[in-house]
Design a protein around this motif. Sequence first.
Motif, PDB file in Angstrom:
ATOM      1  N   LYS A   1       0.821  -1.201   0.000  1.00 49.87           N
ATOM      2  CA  LYS A   1       0.000   0.000   0.000  1.00 49.87           C
ATOM      3  C   LYS A   1       0.865   1.265   0.000  1.00 49.87           C
ATOM      4  CE  LYS A   1      -3.205  -0.542   3.198  1.00 49.87           C
ATOM      5  NZ  LYS A   1      -3.909  -0.230   4.457  1.00 49.87           N
TER       6      LYS A   1
ATOM      7  N   ALA B   1      -1.415   7.990   9.090  1.00 48.81           N
ATOM      8  CA  ALA B   1      -0.575   9.124   8.672  1.00 48.81           C
ATOM      9  C   ALA B   1      -1.344   9.917   7.622  1.00 48.81           C
ATOM     10  CB  ALA B   1       0.731   8.608   8.099  1.00 48.81           C
TER      11      ALA B   1
ATOM     12  N   ASP C   1      -8.979   2.105   1.942  1.00 44.04           N
ATOM     13  CA  ASP C   1      -8.286   0.864   2.294  1.00 44.04           C
ATOM     14  C   ASP C   1      -7.656   0.929   3.677  1.00 44.04           C
ATOM     15  OD1 ASP C   1      -8.860  -0.089  -0.178  1.00 44.04           O
ATOM     16  OD2 ASP C   1      -6.974   0.649  -1.078  1.00 44.04           O
TER      17      ASP C   1
ATOM     18  N   THR D   1      -7.723   1.590   7.737  1.00 42.06           N
ATOM     19  CA  THR D   1      -8.581   1.697   8.929  1.00 42.06           C
ATOM     20  C   THR D   1      -7.813   2.227  10.132  1.00 42.06           C
ATOM     21  OG1 THR D   1      -8.032  -0.537   9.574  1.00 42.06           O
ATOM     22  CG2 THR D   1     -10.001  -0.250   8.225  1.00 42.06           C
TER      23      THR D   1
ATOM     24  N   LEU E   1      -6.068   0.353  11.981  1.00 47.95           N
ATOM     25  CA  LEU E   1      -6.117  -0.690  13.023  1.00 47.95           C
ATOM     26  C   LEU E   1      -5.189  -1.862  12.722  1.00 47.95           C
ATOM     27  CD1 LEU E   1      -9.929  -0.734  13.773  1.00 47.95           C
ATOM     28  CD2 LEU E   1      -8.108  -0.003  15.301  1.00 47.95           C
ATOM     29  N   GLY E   2      -4.594  -1.892  11.525  1.00 50.72           N
ATOM     30  CA  GLY E   2      -3.739  -3.019  11.132  1.00 50.72           C
ATOM     31  C   GLY E   2      -2.558  -3.200  12.074  1.00 50.72           C
ATOM     32  N   LEU E   3      -1.807  -2.135  12.285  1.00 51.56           N
ATOM     33  CA  LEU E   3      -0.607  -2.249  13.128  1.00 51.56           C
ATOM     34  C   LEU E   3      -0.943  -2.494  14.607  1.00 51.56           C
ATOM     35  CD1 LEU E   3       1.828   0.321  11.468  1.00 51.56           C
ATOM     36  CD2 LEU E   3       1.899  -2.172  11.381  1.00 51.56           C
TER      37      LEU E   3
HETATM   38  P1  ADP Z   1      -3.844   1.309   7.808  1.00 48.32           P
HETATM   39  O1  ADP Z   1      -5.035   0.463   7.701  1.00 48.32           O
HETATM   40  O2  ADP Z   1      -4.079   2.777   7.708  1.00 48.32           O
HETATM   41  O3  ADP Z   1      -2.704   0.869   7.033  1.00 48.32           O
HETATM   42  P2  ADP Z   1      -2.191   0.554   9.945  1.00 48.32           P
HETATM   43  O4  ADP Z   1      -2.420   0.503  11.413  1.00 48.32           O
HETATM   44  O5  ADP Z   1      -1.823  -0.689   9.299  1.00 48.32           O
HETATM   45  O6  ADP Z   1      -3.470   1.171   9.334  1.00 48.32           O
HETATM   46  O7  ADP Z   1      -1.125   1.643   9.654  1.00 48.32           O
HETATM   47  C1  ADP Z   1      -1.139   2.859  10.350  1.00 48.32           C
HETATM   48  C2  ADP Z   1      -0.383   3.886   9.570  1.00 48.32           C
HETATM   49  O8  ADP Z   1       0.983   3.512   9.517  1.00 48.32           O
HETATM   50  C3  ADP Z   1      -0.771   3.995   8.179  1.00 48.32           C
HETATM   51  O9  ADP Z   1      -1.846   4.917   8.027  1.00 48.32           O
HETATM   52  C4  ADP Z   1       0.442   4.462   7.457  1.00 48.32           C
HETATM   53  O10 ADP Z   1       0.476   5.854   7.497  1.00 48.32           O
HETATM   54  C5  ADP Z   1       1.550   3.930   8.296  1.00 48.32           C
HETATM   55  N1  ADP Z   1       2.167   2.736   7.660  1.00 48.32           N
HETATM   56  C6  ADP Z   1       1.927   1.448   7.932  1.00 48.32           C
HETATM   57  N2  ADP Z   1       2.724   0.647   7.200  1.00 48.32           N
HETATM   58  C7  ADP Z   1       3.512   1.446   6.453  1.00 48.32           C
HETATM   59  C8  ADP Z   1       4.571   1.234   5.501  1.00 48.32           C
HETATM   60  N3  ADP Z   1       4.951   0.012   5.162  1.00 48.32           N
HETATM   61  N4  ADP Z   1       5.148   2.310   4.947  1.00 48.32           N
HETATM   62  C9  ADP Z   1       4.752   3.556   5.284  1.00 48.32           C
HETATM   63  N5  ADP Z   1       3.791   3.845   6.160  1.00 48.32           N
HETATM   64  C10 ADP Z   1       3.171   2.795   6.761  1.00 48.32           C
END
Ligand code: ADP
Length: 628
Positions: free
Chosen positions: A534, A579, A587, A589, A591-593
């Motif tokens: 993404k 961010a 795409d 949310t 909440l992934g991390l």
């Molecule tokens: P999202 O569903 O927005 O990806 P995550 O919790 O997975 O939610 O990610 C939170 C934020 O961390 C994202 O909105 C993005 O800004 C940043 N992010 C996550 N993975 C990456 C990556 N591989 N490179 C750059 N920014 C990332």
Amino acid sequence: MNPVANLYITIAISSICIGLFVYFNSSKKNLAKLFLLFTIAGFYWSLTGFLLRDASIFEQALLMQKIGGLWPFCIAIFAHFAFFYIKIDKFFKNKILFYTVLYAPAVFFSFFEITTNEITIVVKSSLGFWTSSTPQGSILYIASTVWSWSISTIAIFFVLLHLIKEKPSKKKAQTKFVFIGLCTPFFLSTFSESIFPLFSMPLFKMTVPGFGLGLIFIGYAIYKYELFEINPTIAADEIISTMQDYLILTNEEKKIQTVNPSILKTTKYSKDDLIGEKIDILFSKDDFVNGKNIDFFALDDKITHGKFHLKTKTNEKIPVVFSKTVFDDQNQNVKGLIVLGRDVREEAKAEQQIQEYIKKLEDGELAMVSMLEDLRISQKKIKDLNKNLEYKVKQRTYEVEKLLRQKDEFIHMLGHDLKNPLTPLTTLLPLLRKNLDDDKNAELLDVVIKNVHYIKNLVSNTLDLARLNSPNTSFDMQDTVLIEEINKSIDSNILNFKDNDIIIVNNVKENFVVKADKLRLNEVFNNLLSNAVKYSPSGGKIIIDAEEKEDEIIVSVKDNGVGISSEQQKQIFDEFYKADGSRHSFDSTGLGLPICKRIIEKHGGRIWVKSPGTGKGSTFFFILKKSK
Ligand code: ADP
């Protein structure tokens, strides 16, 4: 017998008497022995002189002169005695050499004196007795005279030096007499045998009488100053005059008879100030009374020692420890007092310092006690505070836990409530879209469908997170071959990679086996991989790697995408954080991390991110326990 011969025999006898007297009255020290040798030499020389002068015929005189031919030894012994007296021989390491230099000429000249007539000859004196004279122009005579004269001069010179250097003392007085004793034969000899003949003043030879006279001076030194032995009386005098302690002798009226120099030095009185005065002059009145009116210096043996103050001429008081002895005559009549004292100023000072020190210690101890008391009170306060704090923390924790539980329950409930109506929407809306002919309405419906999917995603992620936060959720931990799970995730995302033209590299070793819940682990990889895609431009590259560290495996997912600023790195694991770039993406949310974080933490591991900055790619790391 002529009077000169008489003089010689008198000198001979007195020499040997003095020598024997010293020898038997001394402790036979080396110097006494040497002095005896000195007097024997004097005796020998005088005796042969006497025999020569007493001879009636030439042959007899000649024989006597030859018998007296060892006279150079008398000169050597003379010098030997002088050197030994001032201890000059100690400077010479090689004593044998020293004595050889001293005595060798004596051997040499004696030999020629006895075997030839080159040094002295027998002649009749103008006074009518046989005497010795000098052969005209004899080199041996000149040599013997130079030698005798030089060695005697050197010896006398060194004794003189010693005398000058010595501090005034009994020893100096002794040295003075020894010096005179040594000078006498030297000068008499020089005058009578060398100087006066020059002025045609015939004088009978005075060397030997001078020798004898000199011995009398040295003998006097022995008598007066105990040259070779210190007897008890002299020792006592010496000790009293040099001792540091104080000594006072009084008569039966307690009037001072004698004091030693030490007391004069301290009190600054002169001897005349004190002699005849009552002993009280030297003592502080307070000490005498001492509350009980005790007279320490009473003429009895009741008090024999004590501590008092010596009073100086300037009324200064000096602490002194005294001991007192009353002495009687043979009829037991009290004759006076002997008082011995010792200056204890230093001790008193030390004692005072100790007292001060003790006081300080006591004060310190008091301060310490009060400090300890303060400390005890503070400790108690802290303990109470701690208890209170503990209680408060417990209470707060309970409240927070309760709130968290409520939050989870709420999200869970909300999730379900939202999910249920969403299911028919997600299945029915695509059908509706299929049958719709109107393009404009179809476009609008697409937007609706996208939003519904987004809400569904959000709800399912929210529910997932809520479940992960619940303590009742358990994991199915199994030995998991890491590479297999990674490959599964790659497979399920393969379309995604292709669509975005992403190269995926898996560097993980095949033998890495971890303890993990396979489904959950897949969820983590899916999240990280889909994020990597993404947030990477099309044509990017994702590298998956793992390294072993003790009992852990550190997995990394690296991309060369948009990167994450250090500010964002601090927040990306927070729930719903997005961010700026992904804020409005359907795409995303946020909440992934957080889900990944909870999963990894539930595995007992840790997840973090590193990125050199925006536009420079990012690497996500997480730790899993190795399977044993
Ligand atoms: P999202 O569903 O927005 O990806 P995550 O919790 O997975 O939610 O990610 C939170 C934020 O961390 C994202 O909105 C993005 O800004 C940043 N992010 C996550 N993975 C990456 C990556 N591989 N490179 C750059 N920014 C990332």
